[in-house]
Design an enzyme around this catalytic site. Sequence first.
Site, PDB file in Angstrom:
ATOM      1  N   ASP A  70       9.497  -0.929   8.087  1.00 22.45           N
ATOM      2  CA  ASP A  70       9.071  -1.895   9.114  1.00 22.45           C
ATOM      3  C   ASP A  70      10.177  -2.809   9.651  1.00 22.45           C
ATOM      4  O   ASP A  70       9.943  -4.015   9.860  1.00 22.45           O
ATOM      5  CB  ASP A  70       7.921  -2.764   8.577  1.00 22.45           C
ATOM      6  CG  ASP A  70       6.683  -1.964   8.224  1.00 22.45           C
ATOM      7  OD1 ASP A  70       6.697  -0.730   8.421  1.00 22.45           O
ATOM      8  OD2 ASP A  70       5.697  -2.557   7.739  1.00 22.45           O
TER       9      ASP A  70
ATOM     10  N   CYS B 168       4.621  -5.352   2.790  1.00 27.10           N
ATOM     11  CA  CYS B 168       4.643  -3.894   3.008  1.00 27.10           C
ATOM     12  C   CYS B 168       5.556  -3.163   2.037  1.00 27.10           C
ATOM     13  O   CYS B 168       5.269  -2.030   1.643  1.00 27.10           O
ATOM     14  CB  CYS B 168       5.025  -3.603   4.450  1.00 27.10           C
ATOM     15  SG  CYS B 168       3.734  -4.153   5.583  1.00 27.10           S
TER      16      CYS B 168
ATOM     17  N   LYS C  23       2.163   3.413  10.488  1.00 30.46           N
ATOM     18  CA  LYS C  23       1.172   3.105   9.450  1.00 30.46           C
ATOM     19  C   LYS C  23       0.291   1.935   9.886  1.00 30.46           C
ATOM     20  O   LYS C  23       0.784   0.918  10.364  1.00 30.46           O
ATOM     21  CB  LYS C  23       1.869   2.804   8.122  1.00 30.46           C
ATOM     22  CG  LYS C  23       2.783   1.600   8.127  1.00 30.46           C
ATOM     23  CD  LYS C  23       3.433   1.459   6.754  1.00 30.46           C
ATOM     24  CE  LYS C  23       4.304   0.237   6.643  1.00 30.46           C
ATOM     25  NZ  LYS C  23       3.633  -1.045   6.785  1.00 30.46           N
TER      26      LYS C  23
HETATM   27  C1  C5J Z   1       5.192  -6.212   6.658  1.00 32.62           C
HETATM   28  C2  C5J Z   1       3.571  -7.817   7.325  1.00 32.62           C
HETATM   29  N1  C5J Z   1       5.965  -5.232   7.147  1.00 32.62           N
HETATM   30  N2  C5J Z   1       4.106  -8.787   6.610  1.00 32.62           N
HETATM   31  N3  C5J Z   1       4.176  -6.620   7.445  1.00 32.62           N
HETATM   32  O1  C5J Z   1       5.424  -6.709   5.578  1.00 32.62           O
HETATM   33  O2  C5J Z   1       2.536  -7.988   7.925  1.00 32.62           O
END
Ligand code: C5J
Length: 225
Positions: free
Chosen positions: A26, A164, A131
């Site tokens: 991400d 995540c 995702k």
């Molecule tokens: C991730 C989030 N990538 N914090 N997303 O950690 O919503």
Amino acid sequence: MTVIAAQPYDYPLPVDSRRIALVIIDMQRDFLEPGGFGEALGNDVSRLLAIVPAVKQLQDAFRAHGLMVIQTQEGHCPDLADCPPSKRERGQSNLKIGDQGPMGRILVLGEPGNAIIPDLKPKPGETVIAKPGKGAFYQTELEEVLRSHAISHLIVTGVTTEVCVQTTLREANDRGYECLLVEDATESYFPEFKQATLDMVRAQGGIVGWTATTEQVLAGLKTFV
Ligand code: C5J
């Protein structure tokens, strides 16, 4: 046996180097860039941006050795059919998933803010897993991709460490993957949450996996491939 120096003890590498993959979680514009969704929520995105050189070093090294690089991207289809109402409604922010944010619709696939940052842009042919959840195995093709490439070892990087990244590590660990989290190639908006995650992962003899620095991973890779 070839290893990466790590905590809580050396991370044993597989005999066949093709069984190891780099997972970059991400690293998206909305989470990292000034003017994005993360900053609009009041977060200090400079903390996250600081890991980009380390992630890039690992990406370059894995590519140079011909090893698999997988990126993930948290996002939903434009009609939000894959977004549970609980996820959209949670919190007290004025900006919700699907709303127009500073860089397009928040957490919607294909929107400018949802893209991976230019410095880490995937090359044509590299795997990108979209995702809908925090974990990269939930409602995605990740497990099938890993199995079809006979991957057994995951070197995990990205953001955010306790959300995540940690969710994905736990999902991977339960599925039998040997996971190493790269300490300086993962970050959180909350330093104490990052530290707690590193501690949790490697506690109890590596209950979720190992941790090591980028330098340690690169040194291990050099002796390996
Ligand atoms: C991730 C989030 N990538 N914090 N997303 O950690 O919503």
